[in-house]
Design a protein around this motif. Structure first.
Motif, mmCIF file in Angstrom:
data_model
loop_
_atom_site.group_PDB
_atom_site.id
_atom_site.type_symbol
_atom_site.label_atom_id
_atom_site.label_comp_id
_atom_site.label_asym_id
_atom_site.label_seq_id
_atom_site.Cartn_x
_atom_site.Cartn_y
_atom_site.Cartn_z
ATOM 1 N N LYS A 55 0.826 -1.202 0.000
ATOM 2 C CA LYS A 55 0.000 0.000 0.000
ATOM 3 C C LYS A 55 0.865 1.259 0.000
ATOM 4 O O LYS A 55 0.536 2.260 -0.651
ATOM 5 C CB LYS A 55 -0.920 0.008 1.221
ATOM 6 N N ALA A 56 1.993 1.201 0.709
ATOM 7 C CA ALA A 56 2.903 2.346 0.734
ATOM 8 C C ALA A 56 3.464 2.612 -0.658
ATOM 9 O O ALA A 56 3.516 3.765 -1.120
ATOM 10 C CB ALA A 56 4.033 2.083 1.727
ATOM 11 N N SER A 57 3.876 1.551 -1.342
ATOM 12 C CA SER A 57 4.409 1.704 -2.696
ATOM 13 C C SER A 57 3.370 2.294 -3.636
ATOM 14 O O SER A 57 3.660 3.183 -4.447
ATOM 15 C CB SER A 57 4.898 0.351 -3.209
ATOM 16 N N GLN A 58 2.141 1.830 -3.501
ATOM 17 C CA GLN A 58 1.061 2.364 -4.331
ATOM 18 C C GLN A 58 0.816 3.843 -4.035
ATOM 19 O O GLN A 58 0.589 4.646 -4.952
ATOM 20 C CB GLN A 58 -0.216 1.562 -4.091
ATOM 21 N N SER A 59 0.888 4.211 -2.749
ATOM 22 C CA SER A 59 0.614 5.594 -2.361
ATOM 23 C C SER A 59 1.714 6.550 -2.826
ATOM 24 O O SER A 59 1.466 7.745 -3.008
ATOM 25 C CB SER A 59 0.465 5.694 -0.842
ATOM 26 N N LEU A 60 2.931 6.045 -3.017
ATOM 27 C CA LEU A 60 4.029 6.880 -3.511
ATOM 28 C C LEU A 60 3.802 7.308 -4.957
ATOM 29 O O LEU A 60 4.324 8.340 -5.400
ATOM 30 C CB LEU A 60 5.349 6.121 -3.407
ATOM 31 N N ALA A 70 10.115 5.307 -9.922
ATOM 32 C CA ALA A 70 10.661 4.282 -9.023
ATOM 33 C C ALA A 70 10.124 4.503 -7.622
ATOM 34 O O ALA A 70 10.092 5.630 -7.124
ATOM 35 C CB ALA A 70 12.190 4.321 -9.012
ATOM 36 N N ARG A 71 9.708 3.396 -7.002
ATOM 37 C CA ARG A 71 9.153 3.458 -5.651
ATOM 38 C C ARG A 71 9.686 2.277 -4.867
ATOM 39 O O ARG A 71 9.698 1.140 -5.364
ATOM 40 C CB ARG A 71 7.621 3.403 -5.690
ATOM 41 N N THR A 72 10.141 2.529 -3.650
ATOM 42 C CA THR A 72 10.596 1.431 -2.802
ATOM 43 C C THR A 72 9.969 1.561 -1.418
ATOM 44 O O THR A 72 9.781 2.668 -0.903
ATOM 45 C CB THR A 72 12.129 1.419 -2.641
ATOM 46 N N ALA A 73 9.645 0.411 -0.857
ATOM 47 C CA ALA A 73 9.143 0.323 0.517
ATOM 48 C C ALA A 73 9.875 -0.832 1.176
ATOM 49 O O ALA A 73 9.786 -1.976 0.715
ATOM 50 C CB ALA A 73 7.633 0.107 0.534
ATOM 51 N N SER A 102 11.841 2.274 5.512
ATOM 52 C CA SER A 102 12.230 3.364 4.621
ATOM 53 C C SER A 102 11.362 3.308 3.371
ATOM 54 O O SER A 102 11.037 2.227 2.861
ATOM 55 C CB SER A 102 13.709 3.263 4.246
ATOM 56 N N TYR A 103 10.981 4.497 2.905
ATOM 57 C CA TYR A 103 10.107 4.642 1.747
ATOM 58 C C TYR A 103 10.696 5.738 0.856
ATOM 59 O O TYR A 103 11.143 6.778 1.364
ATOM 60 C CB TYR A 103 8.690 5.020 2.166
ATOM 61 N N ALA A 104 10.691 5.519 -0.457
ATOM 62 C CA ALA A 104 11.283 6.501 -1.362
ATOM 63 C C ALA A 104 10.556 6.526 -2.689
ATOM 64 O O ALA A 104 10.087 5.493 -3.183
ATOM 65 C CB ALA A 104 12.760 6.194 -1.591
ATOM 66 N N ALA A 105 10.471 7.735 -3.264
ATOM 67 C CA ALA A 105 9.866 7.932 -4.582
ATOM 68 C C ALA A 105 10.822 8.748 -5.438
ATOM 69 O O ALA A 105 11.341 9.773 -4.993
ATOM 70 C CB ALA A 105 8.527 8.654 -4.466
ATOM 71 N N THR A 106 11.063 8.294 -6.665
ATOM 72 C CA THR A 106 11.893 9.034 -7.611
ATOM 73 C C THR A 106 11.020 9.505 -8.769
ATOM 74 O O THR A 106 10.352 8.700 -9.429
ATOM 75 C CB THR A 106 13.038 8.168 -8.154
ATOM 76 N N ALA A 107 11.029 10.827 -8.986
ATOM 77 C CA ALA A 107 10.293 11.433 -10.088
ATOM 78 C C ALA A 107 11.274 11.764 -11.210
ATOM 79 O O ALA A 107 12.402 12.211 -10.948
ATOM 80 C CB ALA A 107 9.580 12.690 -9.618
ATOM 81 N N GLU A 158 2.092 9.610 0.159
ATOM 82 C CA GLU A 158 1.526 10.536 -0.821
ATOM 83 C C GLU A 158 2.250 11.877 -0.768
ATOM 84 O O GLU A 158 2.570 12.475 -1.808
ATOM 85 C CB GLU A 158 0.036 10.736 -0.551
ATOM 86 N N MET A 159 2.542 12.358 0.442
ATOM 87 C CA MET A 159 3.265 13.607 0.601
ATOM 88 C C MET A 159 4.673 13.508 0.009
ATOM 89 O O MET A 159 5.163 14.434 -0.647
ATOM 90 C CB MET A 159 3.355 13.976 2.092
ATOM 91 N N THR A 160 5.308 12.364 0.230
ATOM 92 C CA THR A 160 6.663 12.144 -0.281
ATOM 93 C C THR A 160 6.672 12.150 -1.808
ATOM 94 O O THR A 160 7.537 12.771 -2.436
ATOM 95 C CB THR A 160 7.211 10.810 0.255
#
Length: 485
Positions: A133-138, A146-149, A178-183, A220-222
């Motif tokens: 769910k975290a990955s989806q929310s990113l 790219a999304r990692t949880a 740790s959670y990360a999103a790359t745009a 989502e904020m991230t």
């Protein structure tokens, strides 16, 4: 995890050994580590490992010797003891310092990490569901490429016995997430991340209506902030006020207060591996380390922080101690051995990373005490400045003096208001000048604790857990500059 404690009579072996040396201690260590990684909503890796063994430590003629084994039979323990005895006897002729049983207190007691539900009550499906769910929310946009949880669960048990009467058990439940999103677009790529390491139980993955914000909301904020950075201007290069968020203060404390105050580093023990320190023994009790607003405490008793414990790995009871008070350097980060060698005050921080490592001076919970300012007051006080969050890169010299840090996210402060988002924000300084420029410390509402399981030090290498809590902090006239655009 406590199977060896049930089936192995360590006390009998200890009784057999203690008549042969001046002092002997036995430290049993067992740890189970479970890792889960979700990448772009795909389960990428899942692993579990368990490690356990015993460290035998002896004292002969004021010198300490060590040997470790994963063989818990009486013969295995005896072999390790004989090796430690031999090493101590041979090295005692060339010892650099004289120790006694005063450096190995006869402590007794127990410690248990706080939890509502034990980590071993968690089903793998529960953890994977949260991470998925975290990955989806990113993914707030198709530009989030790219999304990692990630989650790491650690269950540790330590038992310590000694011939001087020490007897204690410490049990730890720890969670690192740790959670990360790359745009990315056709011009740039930017990453935003968040995470933490704490002592907690299964409730870390069981969200309730009282949890605000939720993991999904934070993700989502991230993701949204990663998108902001794609459109942002590069950070300007100038001297301005710098407001650091607690997640960046974690690194600032760690590198420019924690490591310089380690007494074994001041003694030179680390110089060929991780460097020295600009601090001298005569500085304690005298040196103005920072502005009078700076109050730094070693606090192994703060509930839930990653490096909380009751005893260090020499059996020294762990109590809160000021390292810096009103800007003045008072105490170092050194256990009983380093205190004996330097004749200056220290703390209970001789810690080892596993059963096959001897305890050395390490950081634990090193925290900055809250001040009186609200975040809004600090922002309003700034004519021209920048807010920076979340470390991205770091560099500091061998003496822990000159440093340069980069962050993921910046916001300019203009005429007392947060304005434009800027990307690639960096700052540099010198340790004493930087901390002397501290001009406001946030109140308790701005106070956050952050931890990391990856502080590396020592030969052979030891990777250990540390934590740093801090409010938002405002510094005057800091060199700020942009990175590559």
């Amino acid at each position: 995890m406590s199977q060896a404690l049930i089936t192995v009579d360590f006390s009998k072996s200890l009784s057999d050994f203690k008549t042969q040396v001046d002092w002997v201690g036995l430290r049993y260590y067992s740890e189970k580590t479970t890792r889960h990684l979700i990448r772009n909503e795909n389960p990428e890796s899942h692993s579990s490992q368990q490690d356990q063994g015993v460290m035998l430590e002896v004292m002969i003629d004021g010198h300490l010797g060590y040997a470790a084994t994963s063989d818990f039979t009486p013969e295995g323990l005896k072999t390790a003891f004989q090796k430690a005895k031999l090493l101590s006897t041979q090295a005692a002729r060339f010892k650099a310092a004289e120790f006694s049983q005063e450096q190995r207190p006869a402590s007794r007691g127990n410690f248990q990490s706080p939890y509502l539900h034990r980590l071993d009550t968690l089903a793998t499906e529960e953890i994977i569901s949260v991470l998925m769910k975290a990955s989806q929310s990113l993914k707030v946009s198709d530009k989030i490429v790219a999304r990692t949880a990630h989650a790491m669960l650690i269950e540790t048990e330590i038992q310590y016995l000694s011939s001087s009467g020490a007897e204690w058990i410490q049990n730890f439940n720890m969670v690192n997430t740790s959670y990360a999103a790359t745009a990315q677009d056709n011009k740039d790529a930017q990453t935003r991340s968040f995470g933490n390491s704490v002592q907690i139980g299964a409730e870390a993955f069981r969200e309730t209506s009282l949890m605000k914000p939720t993991i999904s909301e934070l993700c989502e904020m991230t993701g949204t902030e990663a998108m902001e950075l794609l459109e942002a201007e590069n950070c300007p290069t100038e001297t301005m006020d710098l407001l650091l968020a607690p997640d960046q203060m974690q690194l600032q404390i760690h590198e420019s207060i924690g490591h310089p105050l380690e007494l074994d580093r001041i003694l030179g023990d680390e110089r060929n591996y991780a460097g020295w320190s600009f601090i001298k023994p005569e500085n304690f009790g005298r040196l103005q380390y920072g502005s009078p607003l700076l109050n730094v405490i070693f606090d192994p008793q703060e509930k839930g922080q990653l490096a909380s414990y009751a005893f260090d790995d020499t059996g020294n009871p762990a109590t809160p101690e000021y390292l810096i008070k009103n800007g003045i350097l008072l105490s170092g980060l050194g256990g009983l051995e380093s205190q004996q060698r330097l004749r200056i005050p220290g703390v209970a921080n001789q810690r080892s990373s596993s059963w096959n490592r001897a305890p050395i001076d390490r950081m634990a919970n090193i925290n900055i005490e809250p001040g009186t300012d609200t975040l809004e007051q600090m922002i309003a006080s700034v004519k021209r400045g920048i807010l920076m969050k979340t470390n991205r890169s770091w560099s500091i010299d061998d003496y822990r003096n000159k440093f340069q840090f980069g962050c993921e996210y910046g916001q300019l402060i203009e005429d007392g208001k947060l304005t434009r988002t800027v990307k690639n924000p960096n700052y540099r300084g010198k340790t004493l000048q930087f901390w002397s420029s501290l001009k406001a410390v946030g109140n308790a509402k701005t106070y956050e604790s952050h931890g990391t399981p990856y502080c590396s030090k020592g030969e052979p290498n030891q990777v250990i857990r540390v934590a740093h809590a801090s409010p938002y902090c405002l510094f005057a006239n800091i060199e700020v500059f942009g990175g590559l655009s």
